[in-house]
Write a protein that holds these residues in place. Structure first.
Motif, PDB file in Angstrom:
ATOM      1  N   UNK A  87      29.320-128.309  -8.647  1.00  0.00           N
ATOM      2  CA  UNK A  87      30.280-129.397  -8.709  1.00  0.00           C
ATOM      3  C   UNK A  87      29.719-130.616  -9.414  1.00  0.00           C
ATOM      4  N   UNK A  88      28.448-130.917  -9.207  1.00  0.00           N
ATOM      5  CA  UNK A  88      27.816-132.056  -9.871  1.00  0.00           C
ATOM      6  C   UNK A  88      27.704-131.828 -11.370  1.00  0.00           C
ATOM      7  N   UNK A  89      27.481-130.577 -11.776  1.00  0.00           N
ATOM      8  CA  UNK A  89      27.490-130.250 -13.201  1.00  0.00           C
ATOM      9  C   UNK A  89      28.889-130.448 -13.786  1.00  0.00           C
ATOM     10  N   UNK A  90      29.904-130.050 -13.033  1.00  0.00           N
ATOM     11  CA  UNK A  90      31.292-130.228 -13.496  1.00  0.00           C
ATOM     12  C   UNK A  90      31.585-131.715 -13.711  1.00  0.00           C
ATOM     13  N   UNK A 115      27.845-139.581 -13.314  1.00  0.00           N
ATOM     14  CA  UNK A 115      28.868-138.767 -12.655  1.00  0.00           C
ATOM     15  C   UNK A 115      28.258-137.749 -11.716  1.00  0.00           C
ATOM     16  N   UNK A 116      27.196-137.066 -12.173  1.00  0.00           N
ATOM     17  CA  UNK A 116      26.509-136.116 -11.302  1.00  0.00           C
ATOM     18  C   UNK A 116      25.835-136.809 -10.131  1.00  0.00           C
ATOM     19  N   UNK A 267      21.594-134.815  -8.130  1.00  0.00           N
ATOM     20  CA  UNK A 267      22.916-134.845  -8.744  1.00  0.00           C
ATOM     21  C   UNK A 267      22.873-135.359 -10.168  1.00  0.00           C
ATOM     22  N   UNK A 268      22.034-136.376 -10.427  1.00  0.00           N
ATOM     23  CA  UNK A 268      21.911-136.905 -11.782  1.00  0.00           C
ATOM     24  C   UNK A 268      21.386-135.864 -12.756  1.00  0.00           C
ATOM     25  N   UNK A 269      20.410-135.061 -12.332  1.00  0.00           N
ATOM     26  CA  UNK A 269      19.873-134.008 -13.202  1.00  0.00           C
ATOM     27  C   UNK A 269      20.919-132.931 -13.464  1.00  0.00           C
ATOM     28  N   UNK A 270      21.676-132.555 -12.423  1.00  0.00           N
ATOM     29  CA  UNK A 270      22.758-131.593 -12.622  1.00  0.00           C
ATOM     30  C   UNK A 270      23.816-132.167 -13.563  1.00  0.00           C
TER      31      UNK A 270
END
Length: 420
Positions: A87-90, A115-116, A267-270
């Motif tokens: 979801x974080x990648x999306x 966003x991630x 999340x930022x990395x994803x």
């Protein structure tokens, strides 16, 4: 009457631990792998196995998976399971494309990371503050990300010129690097199809031909993570939260703070991986373009035993097989049958050396089966071609499962104050 002496009980023998691979052994394994690939290429005639285009494509496909895997590593080293990477990648793909087509690709990258990170912050609030089951939270974020981005697309991309409710307008590309002279020389050398020499030239050529600057940034994040988590006091505190948060708290570590930092960075990395997909890989946002890469990133992290280097190797493996499928299709995957047969022969010989005769016999039987499959067919079914990257990932995970050790407190509930 003779007196007997009582012997002192001897100390229990220590179990021999697994030997750590030294650099000479690593280089020897790499050299053996190159020779094996060259043998397969020469026998099968699949010259694209180690071509410049193949390596360049594999690198581009591996980066999003590696960023998701690196994000998972940050979270789980702090004790938080992050199933929400998909979801974080999306979120990264959508926000990266939204900002990228309006204000340029690098702005898109930054906004995609944010966003991630927003998804990571939500996961941290749910799991760390409210102590909700990590798996439940991750699955919920994946579902929410799909619905949220679909909703946003309906009144942003759908009204933009060149966009629709399912895709964004075209995004300007990020500058790529080609080293003049060296790149051309390596391409010429690879196209001669010499044994081993052309294979090495193809691999090196793929690293210096049309290499995106964002790929360089992503690659540097892997050793940077290793240094930060294993060579600094910050990293020691963060990892202690994933091993024994109660003990860490008793030593004055703010466990909640480090868990929050780790999950937001995760999340930022994803999100960076998602932005890479939209901006570099395709140049456009498309609904569903992550294709489960967040889950594959988790698999790469597990394969790498929660270490950056091993995770990068797992991501590269998937990227390579995925690139084989895209570039050469049935011919390249058919050549992999021969590669698997030879690897199983080596595995059987190793098991014989270790006197594990049953395992050796099973390996030899599977090797014969793969070799017969290769000899008796000219190509493999299209369904197998499509599934090859996923089958490879599952096989590697199955073979490496016995060597894995996750952080001891990974996924376990924790309440502030337990260490007092």
């Amino acid at each position: 009457m003779s007196t007997g002496t009582v012997a002192k009980p001897s100390a229990a023998p220590k179990k021999a631990g697994r030997r750590k691979l030294t650099w000479p052994w690593i280089l020897l394994i790499v050299a053996a792998g190159l020779v094996l690939f060259s043998v397969v290429r020469v026998i099968s005639g699949a010259d694209d196995l180690t071509s410049v285009g193949q390596i360049s494509g594999a690198l581009q496909l591996a980066v999003p998976i590696a960023m998701a895997g690196l994000g998972g590593l940050w979270a789980e080293r702090a004790g938080v399971v992050n199933i929400g990477l998909e979801g974080m990648m999306i979120l990264g793909t959508w926000f990266g494309a939204w900002a990228g087509y309006q204000w340029g690709p690098w702005t898109g990258v930054v906004v995609g990371i944010l966003g991630g990170a927003l998804g990571g912050l939500l996961h941290a609030i749910i799991t760390v503050t409210f102590n909700v089951n990590h798996i439940v939270s991750g699955v919920a974020i994946n579902i929410l990300a799909v619905g949220f981005t679909q909703y946003l697309s309906n009144f942003t991309f759908a009204e933009a010129e060149g966009g629709s409710s399912k895709q964004s307008p075209r995004i300007d590309p990020i500058t790529d690097i080609t080293i003049p002279g060296l790149s051309d020389w390596l391409i010429d050398l690879q196209q001669k199809h010499w044994f081993l020499i052309s294979d090495i030239a193809g691999i090196l050529g793929g690293l210096v031909t049309h290499l995106s600057l964002l790929t360089v940034v992503a690659a540097l994040l892997i050793p940077a993570t290793w240094w930060l988590l294993w060579r600094t006091s910050f990293g020691l505190r963060l990892r202690s939260c994933g091993e024994n948060p109660v003990a860490a708290e008793s030593l004055g570590v703010n466990v909640y703070k480090y868990k929050y930092i780790a999950v937001v960075v995760s999340g930022g990395l994803a999100g960076l991986g998602g932005a890479f997909l939209a901006i570099v890989s395709t140049g456009i946002y498309q609904e569903g373009q992550t294709g489960g890469r967040g889950y594959i990133g988790l698999a790469a992290m597990i394969f790498g035993n929660w270490m950056p280097g091993g995770m990068a190797l797992g991501a590269s493996l998937f990227g390579f097989t995925d690139s084989l499928k895209i570039r050469g299709g049935a011919e390249n995957v058919h050549a992999l049958l021969l590669l698997v047969a030879l690897l199983l022969v080596i595995a059987a010989l190793w098991q014989l050396y270790k006197k594990k005769y049953v395992v050796a016999a099973i390996s030899a039987a599977f090797s014969a089966a793969f070799f017969l499959w290769y000899v008796l067919t000219d190509e493999v079914p299209s369904q197998f071609v499509d599934a090859a990257p996923y089958i490879t990932t599952l096989l590697v995970l199955a073979l490496s499962a016995q060597r894995l050790r996750m952080p001891k407190a990974d996924g376990l509930p924790y309440r502030k104050g337990e260490g007092k």
